[in-house]
Design a protein around this motif. Structure first.
Motif, PDB file in Angstrom:
ATOM      1  N   GLY A  49      -5.446 -48.723 -34.401  1.00  0.00           N
ATOM      2  CA  GLY A  49      -6.314 -47.865 -33.105  1.00  0.00           C
ATOM      3  C   GLY A  49      -6.935 -46.670 -33.975  1.00  0.00           C
ATOM      4  O   GLY A  49      -7.590 -46.035 -33.487  1.00  0.00           O
ATOM      5  N   THR A 131      -5.485 -42.325 -23.677  1.00  0.00           N
ATOM      6  CA  THR A 131      -5.704 -43.147 -22.455  1.00  0.00           C
ATOM      7  C   THR A 131      -6.633 -42.985 -21.358  1.00  0.00           C
ATOM      8  O   THR A 131      -7.567 -43.268 -20.791  1.00  0.00           O
ATOM      9  CB  THR A 131      -3.863 -43.363 -22.019  1.00  0.00           C
ATOM     10  OG1 THR A 131      -3.583 -43.993 -22.900  1.00  0.00           O
ATOM     11  CG2 THR A 131      -4.190 -44.532 -21.160  1.00  0.00           C
ATOM     12  N   ILE A 165     -11.337 -47.882 -25.836  1.00  0.00           N
ATOM     13  CA  ILE A 165     -10.810 -48.675 -25.360  1.00  0.00           C
ATOM     14  C   ILE A 165      -9.629 -49.851 -25.722  1.00  0.00           C
ATOM     15  O   ILE A 165      -8.328 -49.368 -26.248  1.00  0.00           O
ATOM     16  CB  ILE A 165     -11.426 -49.629 -24.250  1.00  0.00           C
ATOM     17  CG1 ILE A 165     -12.076 -48.516 -23.349  1.00  0.00           C
ATOM     18  CG2 ILE A 165     -10.274 -50.589 -23.615  1.00  0.00           C
ATOM     19  CD1 ILE A 165     -13.281 -49.304 -21.974  1.00  0.00           C
ATOM     20  N   ALA A 166     -10.229 -50.361 -27.114  1.00  0.00           N
ATOM     21  CA  ALA A 166      -9.293 -51.206 -28.393  1.00  0.00           C
ATOM     22  C   ALA A 166      -8.083 -50.210 -28.786  1.00  0.00           C
ATOM     23  O   ALA A 166      -7.560 -50.629 -29.009  1.00  0.00           O
ATOM     24  CB  ALA A 166     -10.452 -52.082 -28.619  1.00  0.00           C
ATOM     25  N   VAL A 169      -5.551 -49.320 -27.177  1.00  0.00           N
ATOM     26  CA  VAL A 169      -4.795 -50.560 -26.410  1.00  0.00           C
ATOM     27  C   VAL A 169      -3.809 -50.896 -27.153  1.00  0.00           C
ATOM     28  O   VAL A 169      -2.799 -51.096 -27.736  1.00  0.00           O
ATOM     29  CB  VAL A 169      -5.815 -51.624 -25.717  1.00  0.00           C
ATOM     30  CG1 VAL A 169      -4.904 -52.578 -26.045  1.00  0.00           C
ATOM     31  CG2 VAL A 169      -6.481 -51.893 -24.550  1.00  0.00           C
ATOM     32  N   TYR A 172      -0.674 -48.772 -27.186  1.00  0.00           N
ATOM     33  CA  TYR A 172       1.000 -49.964 -27.013  1.00  0.00           C
ATOM     34  C   TYR A 172       0.898 -51.154 -26.692  1.00  0.00           C
ATOM     35  O   TYR A 172       1.884 -51.406 -25.985  1.00  0.00           O
ATOM     36  CB  TYR A 172      -0.317 -49.327 -25.057  1.00  0.00           C
ATOM     37  CG  TYR A 172      -0.594 -48.254 -24.537  1.00  0.00           C
ATOM     38  CD1 TYR A 172       1.009 -47.537 -24.716  1.00  0.00           C
ATOM     39  CD2 TYR A 172      -1.314 -47.070 -24.706  1.00  0.00           C
ATOM     40  CE1 TYR A 172       0.715 -46.303 -23.262  1.00  0.00           C
ATOM     41  CE2 TYR A 172      -1.817 -46.033 -24.553  1.00  0.00           C
ATOM     42  CZ  TYR A 172      -0.664 -45.583 -23.753  1.00  0.00           C
ATOM     43  OH  TYR A 172      -0.974 -44.128 -23.287  1.00  0.00           O
ATOM     44  N   LEU A 173       0.331 -51.437 -28.094  1.00  0.00           N
ATOM     45  CA  LEU A 173       1.423 -52.632 -28.374  1.00  0.00           C
ATOM     46  C   LEU A 173       2.821 -52.654 -28.755  1.00  0.00           C
ATOM     47  O   LEU A 173       3.303 -51.776 -29.154  1.00  0.00           O
ATOM     48  CB  LEU A 173       0.802 -53.356 -29.549  1.00  0.00           C
ATOM     49  CG  LEU A 173      -0.954 -53.788 -28.384  1.00  0.00           C
ATOM     50  CD1 LEU A 173      -1.720 -54.266 -30.148  1.00  0.00           C
ATOM     51  CD2 LEU A 173      -0.735 -54.759 -28.068  1.00  0.00           C
TER      52      LEU A 173
END
Length: 191
Positions: A49, A131, A165-166, A169, A172-173
């Motif tokens: 990230g 975010t 955006i990726a 994301v 938040y995994l």
């Protein structure tokens, strides 16, 4: 008052009173300070990230600089006439627009790097700020997706948005979530 303190000291010495030792337990609801314990290495998803956010920032910088260089060429005839009517040299105004846009682009890259750095260090506020920016980016994508695929600059902007955006994301995994949680430090409990 002095007499009671003096008698208390005599009592403590006579009966072997010692102050209570810390037990490592606190009263329910007692406030605990922020963690001073190091978080350890970031999970792979957080590192991924981080690099995706950095890539988004670099692509955004490239997009913004190319757009800034082309900015004087996209001034409309009415805008040029308005500049001339105000006794402003059009070339000077174009040069100012370019430099101002480049400075803003560099500041934007700095914001990307700053957020990515604090994300890598495990600060949840940075994940939340990222975010919010990713949500704005996704909203912009939804509103003007056809405009992105009409030029090379549009594609760069699209890749920048998708990388950002990726990257968010990834934060938040499931393996990433514990890294952003606050751990209460207790010096009396072995870790």
């Amino acid at each position: 008052c002095l007499l009671s303190r003096g008698l208390g000291d005599v009592y403590k010495r006579q009966y072997g009173y010692q102050p209570a030792q810390p037990s490592g337990y606190s009263y329910p609801g007692a406030a605990q300070g922020p963690s001073t314990q190091p978080k350890g290495p970031a999970p792979r998803e957080v590192v991924t990230g981080f690099w995706l956010i950095i890539a988004a920032g670099v692509l955004s910088l490239i997009n913004n600089i190319v757009t800034a260089v082309r900015l004087p060429d996209v001034l409309t005839l009415s805008q040029t006439d308005a500049l001339r009517d105000a006794n402003i040299n059009v070339q000077d105004a174009g040069g100012f627009l370019i430099w101002f846009s480049v400075v803003l682009s560099i500041i934007g890259l700095g914001i990307y790097v700053l957020i990515a750095w604090f994300v890598l260090k495990g600060h949840n506020w940075a994940r939340i700020v990222g975010t919010v920016f990713a949500a704005f980016s996704a909203f912009g994508l939804l509103l003007s997706l056809p405009a992105y695929v009409t030029s090379l600059i549009g594609w760069i902007s699209l890749l920048s948005s998708l990388a950002g955006i990726a990257g968010i994301v990834m934060l938040y995994l499931r393996p990433s979530n514990p890294y952003f949680q606050r751990h209460n430090f207790n010096p009396y409990r072995p870790y």
